[in-house]
Design an enzyme around this catalytic site. Structure first.
Site, PDB file in Angstrom:
ATOM      1  N   SER A 165      43.903  38.345  41.275  1.00 52.47           N
ATOM      2  CA  SER A 165      43.639  39.549  40.760  1.00 52.47           C
ATOM      3  C   SER A 165      42.977  40.774  41.233  1.00 52.47           C
ATOM      4  CB  SER A 165      43.059  39.300  39.207  1.00 52.47           C
ATOM      5  OG  SER A 165      43.820  38.672  38.474  1.00 52.47           O
ATOM      6  N   SER A 171      45.260  41.192  38.006  1.00 49.71           N
ATOM      7  CA  SER A 171      45.089  41.792  36.669  1.00 49.71           C
ATOM      8  C   SER A 171      44.004  43.227  36.833  1.00 49.71           C
ATOM      9  CB  SER A 171      44.261  40.857  35.619  1.00 49.71           C
ATOM     10  OG  SER A 171      43.282  40.608  36.278  1.00 49.71           O
ATOM     11  N   LYS A 213      35.871  47.253  36.862  1.00 54.41           N
ATOM     12  CA  LYS A 213      36.854  46.556  35.965  1.00 54.41           C
ATOM     13  C   LYS A 213      36.321  46.332  34.491  1.00 54.41           C
ATOM     14  CE  LYS A 213      40.123  42.753  36.032  1.00 54.41           C
ATOM     15  NZ  LYS A 213      40.692  41.456  36.719  1.00 54.41           N
TER      16      LYS A 213
END
Lengths: 95, 484
Positions: B178, B154, B79
């Site tokens: 997330s 996210s 990420k």
């Protein structure tokens, strides 16, 4: 409304954010809605409850007072787009 | 060699047996990215040459007959919240566009030492602010199961890239859900560890008392293999706890007979859709079939979680995002009149949701409002944690749906921030309490994935991983792949 446009402008200034008039209008409405929702917390009697700021219970985590180089100064200074003089990043004047 | 059906474990065996090389595996993943990522948009940066270089290093080790770790030579992604030396790191924001860190996050360093092949950086909601990855400063990722739907957030890019078999696993971050929520809506496994179990050093900070560093994989055993490398005390992160890391991959087998599983009624009420309730109920019945004892419990402060979180998180965010002023990193305005103007111009690049949260946080912490908001929320946090502590005296794990609904349509909720915040209602309480949680596939509704959330006490990841693994073995949802 919980958050007036004036309060939004003031908060934005504290946070170093610039908002257009439309954004001030929009955020005033949206943030007021969010803050209205937060009123739900008033349902709970927390008068004798301690706040929790961290969940590990760790206190006073120490290390040896020895210099440790994790990254080179040059490599870090290379990340800025601003001029570098004598190993310092030169910014605009405050006034 | 089919990278869709290969897992970390089977790929590791294939490398050891010399059925294929790490370069072939990496090239297959890069080809897959070329094939599908235009539609899925899970990546902000793909580091092709660097990936092949790392793969060659892995192949050299194998050729020399050296002992290789299970992650050696296996392509993965990260990420964009994690600093990766020499590779652009944006945290999904234009405010950090072009920023190339001169160091690796501790976890990235550990994975590289274990031989991981970094293929690229995944897109995400900017600075972690979102539940759908629609708040990215770059292209919105699409759910591989249905392109008109969100990939969750996210860590949407991470979940989508594993779901679409672009990589074998991905690193994510979980502050309010997330990792778990996008894993649920993309039908992959996502682990949110106990706060303090893995290092936050070198990861862009969102909310410092809530951020956890976890991973997303195709199976529970893959996730256990990755997390074993990630976990552990780090001198550079003083909030990591000095506890030995259990041998997660070797603690998965066995049975769950006599294991007490708590089912909290609050997680099956309100905004949780009927199809999700039904599918998760079936999963719970399966766990009972496998020998576990199902116990009805109550977590009475669940409904206050979202409000408490959306005060605490933005407050910490407003402090952490203060550093993005264009001085030390990121693009810098050239035409500013003075320092104030310079800050304003650079910070104008934040996504509206980021600005909203910075303002909620600034307001909550400001004089006159601190007690009513931030302090109150911290007290609610104590009560939410207490609910879990008391529940874990009666049960071993708690099982719930991960997300109240299946993936919603892209654009469906963008104009209503509050409705987006409610998507985290089932994942937030565990974040406030700092406990560990696993989401894994447990079925589909209308072709869209549903995730089962298994919550465990602090530092007992091995228990939730074991329950997840046993459920996964009995149901094999991971065999179902999107048709992309």
């Amino acid at each position: 409304m919980k958050l007036s446009k004036e309060q939004v402008r003031h908060t934005a200034k504290l946070a170093r954010l610039k908002l257009t008039e439309e954004e001030v209008e929009l955020y005033s409405r949206q943030l007021s809605q969010v803050l209205d929702y937060m009123d739900i917390l008033d349902e709970v009697d927390t008068s004798s409850v301690e706040p929790t700021s961290q969940v590990t219970g760790l206190k006073n985590v120490y290390r040896e007072d020895k210099i440790k180089r994790v990254c080179d100064r040059e490599e870090l200074l290379a990340c800025t787009k601003l001029p570098v003089e004598r190993d310092q990043i030169k910014v605009k004047s405050v006034f | 060699m089919d990278i869709k059906t290969l897992t970390v474990r089977s790929a590791h065996q294939g490398l050891k047996d010399k059925k294929f090389s790490s370069v072939e595996l990496t090239e297959a993943c890069l080809a897959r990215i070329d094939e599908v990522d235009e539609k899925i948009k899970a990546f902000i940066t793909v580091c092709r040459d660097y990936a092949i270089k790392q793969a060659k290093e892995a192949d050299e080790k194998i050729a020399k007959g050296e002992e290789i770790s299970i992650l050696e030579g296996i392509p993965m992604s990260v990420k964009d919240m994690y600093c990766t030396k020499g590779v652009q790191t944006t945290a999904g924001s234009r405010v950090l566009e072009g920023f190339v860190p001169p160091y690796d996050a501790t976890i990235v360093k550990k994975l590289k030492e274990a031989g991981a092949v970094l293929v690229g950086k995944n897109t995400q909601d900017e600075f972690g602010h979102g539940v759908s990855s629609e708040n990215t400063g770059f292209d919105v990722p699409h759910n591989p199961w249905n392109f008109s739907r969100v990939a969750g957030g996210s860590s949407g890019g991470s979940a989508a890239s594993v779901s679409a078999s672009e990589v074998f696993y991905s690193l994510g971050t979980d502050t309010g859900g997330s990792i778990r929520q996008p894993s649920a809506v993309c039908s992959v496994v996502g682990l949110k560890p106990t706060y303090g179990r893995s290092s936050r050093y070198g990861v862009v900070a969102m909310a410092s008392s809530l951020d956890t560093m976890g991973c997303i994989g195709k199976t529970v055993s893959d996730t256990a293999d990755v997390f074993k490398v990630m976990a552990g005390k780090d001198e550079l992160d003083s909030t990591t706890v000095d506890m030995p890391v259990p041998d997660y991959p070797n603690l998965l087998e066995g049975d769950i007979k006599r294991l007490k599983i708590g089912v909290p009624k609050e997680y099956f009420e309100g905004g949780v859709s009927d199809d999700v309730k039904n599918i998760v109920q079936k999963a719970i019945e399966k766990l009972a079939d496998l020998g576990a004892q199902i116990v009805d419990i109550s977590l009475p402060h669940t409904k206050y979680g979202v409000a408490a979180y959306y005060i605490i998180c933005p407050s910490e965010v407003s402090a952490n995002l203060g550093r993005y002023d264009g001085v030390r990193y990121g693009p810098a305005a050239k035409d500013a009149e003075d320092l104030f103007d310079f800050y304003i111009k650079n910070r104008s690049k934040f996504h509206p949701e980021v600005k909203r949260r910075i303002m909620i946080g600034t307001y909550s912490l400001s004089s006159g409002y601190y007690d009513a908001y931030y302090l109150k929320a911290q007290k609610i946090r104590t009560l939410v944690k207490k609910d879990f502590d008391e529940a874990f005296e009666k049960v071993d794990v708690i099982v719930t749906p991960t997300s109240p609904t299946v993936a919603f349509k892209i654009g469906e909720k963008v104009s209503d921030p509050l409705s987006l915040y409610m998507c985290d209602v089932l994942t937030i309480p565990a974040s406030l309490a700092g406990i560990c949680g696993l989401s894994l596939p447990c079925g589909f509704s209308g072709g869209l994935p549903v995730g089962l959330q298994i919550l465990g006490p602090q530092f007992l990841e091995e228990v939730i991983l074991k329950v997840g693994h046993i459920y996964e073995k009995a149901t094999e949802w991971y065999r179902k792949k999107p048709t992309v």
